[in-house]
Write an enzyme that holds these catalytic residues in place. Sequence first.
Site, short mmCIF file in Angstrom:
data_model
loop_
_atom_site.label_atom_id
_atom_site.label_comp_id
_atom_site.label_asym_id
_atom_site.label_seq_id
_atom_site.Cartn_x
_atom_site.Cartn_y
_atom_site.Cartn_z
N ASP A 182 57.09 57.72 41.00
CA ASP A 182 58.95 57.94 40.72
C ASP A 182 59.69 56.55 40.80
O ASP A 182 59.55 55.88 41.35
CB ASP A 182 59.02 58.40 43.19
CG ASP A 182 60.29 58.79 43.05
OD1 ASP A 182 60.96 58.87 41.90
OD2 ASP A 182 60.73 58.08 44.36
N GLU A 205 58.61 62.20 37.10
CA GLU A 205 59.09 62.45 37.98
C GLU A 205 60.64 62.20 36.47
O GLU A 205 60.62 61.29 36.62
CB GLU A 205 60.01 62.21 39.25
CG GLU A 205 60.94 63.53 39.93
CD GLU A 205 61.38 63.05 41.24
OE1 GLU A 205 60.64 63.45 42.28
OE2 GLU A 205 62.60 62.28 41.33
N HIS A 249 59.65 56.84 49.14
CA HIS A 249 59.70 56.55 47.57
C HIS A 249 57.76 56.27 46.84
O HIS A 249 57.84 57.51 46.35
CB HIS A 249 59.14 55.24 46.50
CG HIS A 249 60.94 54.92 47.18
ND1 HIS A 249 62.15 55.51 46.43
CD2 HIS A 249 61.57 54.23 48.24
CE1 HIS A 249 63.33 55.28 46.60
NE2 HIS A 249 62.76 53.86 47.68
#
Length: 162
Positions: free
Chosen positions: A8, A69, A141
């Site tokens: 991420d 992502e 996160h």
Amino acid sequence: MVKIIGLDPGISKTGWAIISLNEKNNIEFLGGGTISTDGKLGTGERLHIIFEQLKKVISLYSPNEAAVEKIFVNKNPKSSLTLGYARGVVILALKITKLTMNEYDANYVKKSITGNGHADKDQIIFMVKQIVKNLNIKCHHAADALAVAICHAYTKGSCFVE
């Protein structure tokens, strides 16, 4: 055994998580965390920290596959641009370490994990804790990165929801 790193990306905090899948397609959490950078540092220094720390994580865990992502365009163009820089460094680290990158939209990840493409951070953390037993993860996160890794396992057919 398949090992997947989920990522991420972010300039301030880049979440990462490593899962493995055994021959029965059971998911095991191997590690996760956040690469943090100090906002007082210059952009180049921050990107260098992300790059070097991510290479260390990859070297330590030796994943076979990577899932990242995708970024979304933010209302603030400067934020979108710096997020793009962080993502670029992540892609470079994956390329240098010869990992193939698989990309997933945030809404797709959320839907594959929670059943809701617009799930909030608490819902994601709750569901990854249901999927991966005995998980102690608090940072969103790292939880997001774990969700990306699990999404990749589900999407690639390496694993299926029971």
